[in-house]
Write a protein that holds these residues in place. Structure first.
Motif, PDB file in Angstrom:
ATOM      1  N   ARG B  68       5.587 -21.198  21.407  1.00 43.69           N
ATOM      2  CA  ARG B  68       6.169 -21.230  19.924  1.00 43.69           C
ATOM      3  C   ARG B  68       7.580 -21.974  20.292  1.00 43.69           C
ATOM      4  N   ILE B  69       8.328 -21.548  21.193  1.00 48.75           N
ATOM      5  CA  ILE B  69       9.784 -22.046  21.368  1.00 48.75           C
ATOM      6  C   ILE B  69       9.453 -23.260  21.701  1.00 48.75           C
ATOM      7  N   ARG B  70       8.742 -23.774  22.548  1.00 47.18           N
ATOM      8  CA  ARG B  70       8.585 -25.269  22.830  1.00 47.18           C
ATOM      9  C   ARG B  70       8.326 -25.864  21.501  1.00 47.18           C
ATOM     10  N   GLU B  71       7.516 -25.608  20.899  1.00 49.44           N
ATOM     11  CA  GLU B  71       7.065 -26.269  19.583  1.00 49.44           C
ATOM     12  C   GLU B  71       8.310 -26.368  18.649  1.00 49.44           C
ATOM     13  N   LEU B  72       8.992 -25.108  18.421  1.00 45.08           N
ATOM     14  CA  LEU B  72       9.987 -25.411  17.469  1.00 45.08           C
ATOM     15  C   LEU B  72      11.414 -26.142  17.971  1.00 45.08           C
ATOM     16  N   GLU B  73      11.387 -26.069  19.524  1.00 45.06           N
ATOM     17  CA  GLU B  73      12.381 -27.345  20.111  1.00 45.06           C
ATOM     18  C   GLU B  73      12.115 -28.604  19.578  1.00 45.06           C
ATOM     19  N   ALA B  74      10.794 -29.059  19.895  1.00 44.13           N
ATOM     20  CA  ALA B  74      10.441 -30.227  19.695  1.00 44.13           C
ATOM     21  C   ALA B  74      10.706 -30.625  17.971  1.00 44.13           C
ATOM     22  N   GLU B  75      10.411 -29.672  17.080  1.00 45.96           N
ATOM     23  CA  GLU B  75      10.450 -29.833  15.736  1.00 45.96           C
ATOM     24  C   GLU B  75      12.141 -29.867  15.404  1.00 45.96           C
ATOM     25  N   SER B  77      14.300 -31.186  17.502  1.00 43.49           N
ATOM     26  CA  SER B  77      14.861 -32.379  17.949  1.00 43.49           C
ATOM     27  C   SER B  77      14.293 -33.600  16.937  1.00 43.49           C
ATOM     28  N   ALA B  78      13.147 -33.424  16.600  1.00 41.63           N
ATOM     29  CA  ALA B  78      12.609 -34.508  15.595  1.00 41.63           C
ATOM     30  C   ALA B  78      13.598 -34.361  14.362  1.00 41.63           C
ATOM     31  N   ALA B  79      13.823 -33.216  13.810  1.00 38.59           N
ATOM     32  CA  ALA B  79      14.582 -32.833  12.386  1.00 38.59           C
ATOM     33  C   ALA B  79      15.987 -33.503  12.840  1.00 38.59           C
ATOM     34  N   ARG B  80      16.600 -33.284  13.749  1.00 44.64           N
ATOM     35  CA  ARG B  80      17.881 -33.818  14.268  1.00 44.64           C
ATOM     36  C   ARG B  80      18.009 -35.224  14.066  1.00 44.64           C
ATOM     37  N   GLN B  81      17.027 -35.862  14.811  1.00 40.99           N
ATOM     38  CA  GLN B  81      17.110 -37.366  14.722  1.00 40.99           C
ATOM     39  C   GLN B  81      16.998 -37.961  13.375  1.00 40.99           C
ATOM     40  N   SER B  82      16.082 -37.290  12.657  1.00 40.48           N
ATOM     41  CA  SER B  82      15.839 -37.798  11.144  1.00 40.48           C
ATOM     42  C   SER B  82      16.938 -37.467  10.457  1.00 40.48           C
ATOM     43  N   ALA B  83      17.690 -36.457  10.629  1.00 43.83           N
ATOM     44  CA  ALA B  83      19.056 -36.197   9.955  1.00 43.83           C
ATOM     45  C   ALA B  83      20.203 -37.197  10.361  1.00 43.83           C
ATOM     46  N   ARG B  84      20.127 -37.640  11.759  1.00 43.28           N
ATOM     47  CA  ARG B  84      21.073 -38.735  12.113  1.00 43.28           C
ATOM     48  C   ARG B  84      20.819 -39.826  11.529  1.00 43.28           C
ATOM     49  N   THR B  85      19.694 -40.440  11.156  1.00 39.09           N
ATOM     50  CA  THR B  85      19.299 -41.665  10.649  1.00 39.09           C
ATOM     51  C   THR B  85      19.612 -41.542   9.250  1.00 39.09           C
ATOM     52  N   ALA B  86      19.482 -40.390   8.584  1.00 40.62           N
ATOM     53  CA  ALA B  86      19.747 -40.303   7.149  1.00 40.62           C
ATOM     54  C   ALA B  86      21.322 -40.558   6.955  1.00 40.62           C
ATOM     55  N   THR B  87      22.066 -39.922   7.707  1.00 40.56           N
ATOM     56  CA  THR B  87      23.601 -40.095   7.529  1.00 40.56           C
ATOM     57  C   THR B  87      23.957 -41.520   7.659  1.00 40.56           C
TER      58      THR B  87
END
Lengths: 144, 140
Positions: B68-75, B77-87
């Protein structure tokens, strides 16, 4: 690093059964005929005490709350005792009852074999722990 | 007549059985004592960091949590990437908005100026380089 635990239903039940059987024999003041016939009196006493002691000490080792290696060592010593006591009993059964005791001999001998097997497993785990400790790490890579 | 089976006398089995039983018992006893002594003597050597040694039972409990931790870490990471793009996109849009506002202010001032002439305004709008950066093609 992964260490197999002794808290399996089989091991706990067998330790408890050894302690209960030994105590019950003391309480009843009787002994199995095969034990009486195949062992000298002093060995019979030792055998009966060994049943109670290995059962209780084995449970203590399995549920040890302190250092893991100490618990494993206590468990292993009890397993050696239980393996010997059941081995002695199996030999006595075979010698006295011959083919009339095939099923009891099979089960008793199985307990003995399983005890030595588990003791060997603990030796292996303790060796791996010692290796890992002297290498300064117990993490991850030790796959066996 | 009754035949009563007499209890077997102690030590009734053959001598070799007794010897075998003794040997098995002695081996086990010595083995157990020796093993306990060895572990006791090497206690310090075996003092593993408890946090690093897992029993297999504990591992069974921990493994799903690890997954579960691995899944959440992947999520994450994806959310951070998308937030960076949005910013980054937002900053770019803000910059364009500032530029457009400045251009409109300048034009307004030029139009409202008492000395404004149609030719002068046309000249100014045609020469303004600011609108060349606008993404839409509707400026023509």
């Amino acid at each position: 690093m992964i260490v197999a635990t002794g808290r399996s239903p089989f091991e706990v039940t067998l330790f408890a059964a050894a302690a209960v059987a030994g105590a019950a024999l003391f309480a009843a003041g009787t002994r199995p005929r095969s034990v009486v016939e195949a062992m000298p009196a002093i060995v019979q006493d030792v055998w009966q005490v060994a049943l109670v002691v290995t059962g209780l000490v084995g449970l203590l080792g399995v549920y040890w709350r302190g250092e893991l290696s100490t618990g494993l060592g206590v468990e292993m010593a009890s397993l050696a005792g239980l393996g010997s006591a059941t081995g002695m009993y199996a030999i006595a059964l075979v010698a006295v009852s011959r083919s009339g005791a095939i099923a009891p001999v099979a089960f008793v001998a199985a307990v003995g074999v399983a005890s030595w097997w588990r003791a060997a497993q603990i030796v292996r785990d303790l060796r791996r722990m010692a290796r890992a400790c002297s290498a300064g790490t117990t993490g991850g890579s030790d796959s066996d | 007549m009754w035949v009563i089976a007499a209890p077997a006398p102690a030590g009734g089995a053959p001598a070799w059985v007794q010897v075998l039983v003794l040997v098995v018992g002695a081996l086990g006893g010595l083995g157990g004592v020796g093993a306990a002594a060895t572990v006791f003597a090497q206690r310090r050597k075996l003092r593993a960091d408890a946090a690093d040694v897992l029993t297999d039972t504990a591992l069974e409990l921990v493994e799903p949590l690890r997954a579960r931790i691995r899944e959440l870490e992947a999520e994450v990471s994806a959310a951070r990437q998308s937030a960076r793009t949005a910013t980054e996109e937002m900053e770019s849009v803000q910059a364009v908005a500032r530029e457009v506002t400045a251009t409109l202010r300048a034009w307004r001032a030029a139009i409202l100026s008492p000395t404004a002439t149609l030719d002068g305004l046309r000249h100014m709008v045609a020469a303004d380089p600011g609108l060349g950066d606008l993404p839409s093609g509707r400026t023509g």
